[in-house]
Design a protein around this motif. Structure first.
Motif, PDB file in Angstrom:
ATOM      1  N   GLY A  32     -27.134  27.390   8.453  1.00 17.74           N
ATOM      2  CA  GLY A  32     -25.737  27.382   9.508  1.00 17.74           C
ATOM      3  C   GLY A  32     -25.091  26.493  10.343  1.00 17.74           C
ATOM      4  N   SER A  33     -25.853  25.515   9.604  1.00 18.11           N
ATOM      5  CA  SER A  33     -25.710  24.315  10.966  1.00 18.11           C
ATOM      6  C   SER A  33     -24.206  23.670  11.141  1.00 18.11           C
ATOM      7  N   ALA A  83     -26.902  16.235  16.076  1.00 16.48           N
ATOM      8  CA  ALA A  83     -28.105  17.207  16.215  1.00 16.48           C
ATOM      9  C   ALA A  83     -27.330  18.396  14.692  1.00 16.48           C
ATOM     10  N   GLU A  84     -26.787  18.946  14.209  1.00 17.54           N
ATOM     11  CA  GLU A  84     -26.130  20.191  14.233  1.00 17.54           C
ATOM     12  C   GLU A  84     -26.123  19.545  12.180  1.00 17.54           C
ATOM     13  N   LEU A  85     -25.771  18.252  12.646  1.00 16.50           N
ATOM     14  CA  LEU A  85     -24.754  17.604  11.397  1.00 16.50           C
ATOM     15  C   LEU A  85     -25.923  17.095  11.163  1.00 16.50           C
ATOM     16  N   ARG A  86     -26.849  16.385  11.121  1.00 15.54           N
ATOM     17  CA  ARG A  86     -28.078  15.757  10.410  1.00 15.54           C
ATOM     18  C   ARG A  86     -28.776  17.022  10.057  1.00 15.54           C
ATOM     19  N   ILE A  90     -18.800  11.241  15.400  1.00 15.95           N
ATOM     20  CA  ILE A  90     -18.505  11.785  15.008  1.00 15.95           C
ATOM     21  C   ILE A  90     -17.269  12.396  15.181  1.00 15.95           C
ATOM     22  N   GLY A  91     -16.593  13.064  14.942  1.00 14.45           N
ATOM     23  CA  GLY A  91     -15.539  13.709  15.173  1.00 14.45           C
ATOM     24  C   GLY A  91     -15.163  15.110  14.472  1.00 14.45           C
TER      25      GLY A  91
END
Length: 330
Positions: free
Chosen positions: A168-169, A160-163, A117-118
């Motif tokens: 609003g994630s 976790a938010e990207l998944r 992730i980046g």
């Protein structure tokens, strides 16, 4: 009960003043032997390995950096870099791979051995000078170092938010990326030895840090070197010598630069008169601020605001007052 003193954080001040913003990109999944080349980032760039292993090659650095699961790095220079699992694999440009991303995932190679992730941090020229120029080109945070736990929490939350498909994630992930930036900077400062120099190094110095906090808490106060020394609980001579060695300037020179930064911010984002701004940032008159501001930027405050109104903020000269005064040897 006395009034509790508010502890000001110079790093927080600078990040807020400079409007640092984060942008989280699609995740990168790769399998087999591959290499992906990235153009020089405009600001700072981070990547973290959430699964598998790969390596990082940065233009200008002699040797690649091995990245294991849980490792992350912060790239602080606008230089090209390559992530790879096979050093002999043809380098594929990153843009087409990420342009073809589906469901937030870009793919390279055959399989899913590696997951990264980046994201990037938008930092203008002033921010780069203040925050990044005194840092090494790459800050590598291995997962197995004792200090890395504070960074791992932010990485886990971003992942976790990207998944997530919750509302609003992506915005939450971008705010968490700023948390990651601050924690990596903290980690770097904790690692830095006493020979480190520059504005950021001052935040970790036992003599300079309390002086910086005091001046940031009350930038409009008519500070003297004696008062700043008392805030740092050292002698005037000790403060002056240590501040010059670490930050690259005297404490009052630093304060002048910070006041100009504050004035420039108010000119950019508000409608206050120059006289009001002068009082707010510690100058007794509009003319006093105008002289100092023009010396630092090449423009008077009124001319600076006029140029802003023309809609070409990128053409404005950088407010170099603080930057030039926080370079060792100047």
């Amino acid at each position: 009960m006395g009034v509790q003193e508010v502890r000001m954080d110079p790093l927080e001040d600078v990040l807020a003043l400079l409007g640092a913003e984060s942008h989280v990109s699609a995740a990168l999944v790769g399998g087999g032997g591959w290499a992906v080349g990235f153009d020089p980032p405009a600001g700072a760039k981070f990547n973290a390995v959430r699964r598998g292993r790969c390596a990082l090659r940065v233009d200008g650095l002699a040797a690649p950096i091995s990245l294991g699961e849980g490792d992350c790095f912060l790239l602080t220079r606008p230089v090209a870099y390559t992530l790879f699992t096979d050093p002999d694999a043809p380098v594929q440009p990153a843009y087409p791979i990420f342009a073809a991303a589906a469901d937030g995932v870009a793919r390279v190679g055959d399989g899913d051995d590696v997951l990264l992730i980046g994201g990037a941090f938008s930092l203008g020229g002033r921010a780069r000078t203040l925050l990044l120029d005194d840092l090494p080109p790459v800050i590598h945070v291995p997962a197995d170092t004792p200090e890395a736990g504070t960074v791992q929490w932010a990485l886990g939350e971003i992942d976790a938010e990207l998944r997530s498909t919750r509302l609003g994630s992506h915005l939450v992930a971008e705010h968490l990326a700023l948390v990651l930036l601050i924690r990596v900077l903290r980690l770097h400062l904790a690692r830095a030895d006493r020979s480190s120099a520059g504005w950021l190094a001052g935040l970790a110095d036992p003599v300079v840090a309390p002086a910086l906090r005091a001046m940031h808490a009350r930038p409009a106060h008519r500070w003297t070197v004696d008062e700043v020394a008392r805030a740092a609980t050292v002698s005037r001579s000790t403060l002056a010598a240590r501040f010059k060695k670490v930050v690259g300037s005297g404490p009052l020179e630093y304060l002048t630069g910070w006041r100009i930064e504050l004035a420039a911010e108010r000119l950019r984002r508000g409608t206050d008169t120059v006289a009001t701004i002068a009082q707010a940032v510690g100058y007794g008159s509009e003319s006093a601020l105008s002289v100092a501001f023009k010396r630092a930027t090449g423009l008077s405050p009124r001319s600076y605001r006029t140029e802003l109104a023309k809609g070409h903020p990128d053409d404005l000269p950088e407010s170099a007052a603080l930057a030039d005064r926080t370079r060792p040897g100047r």
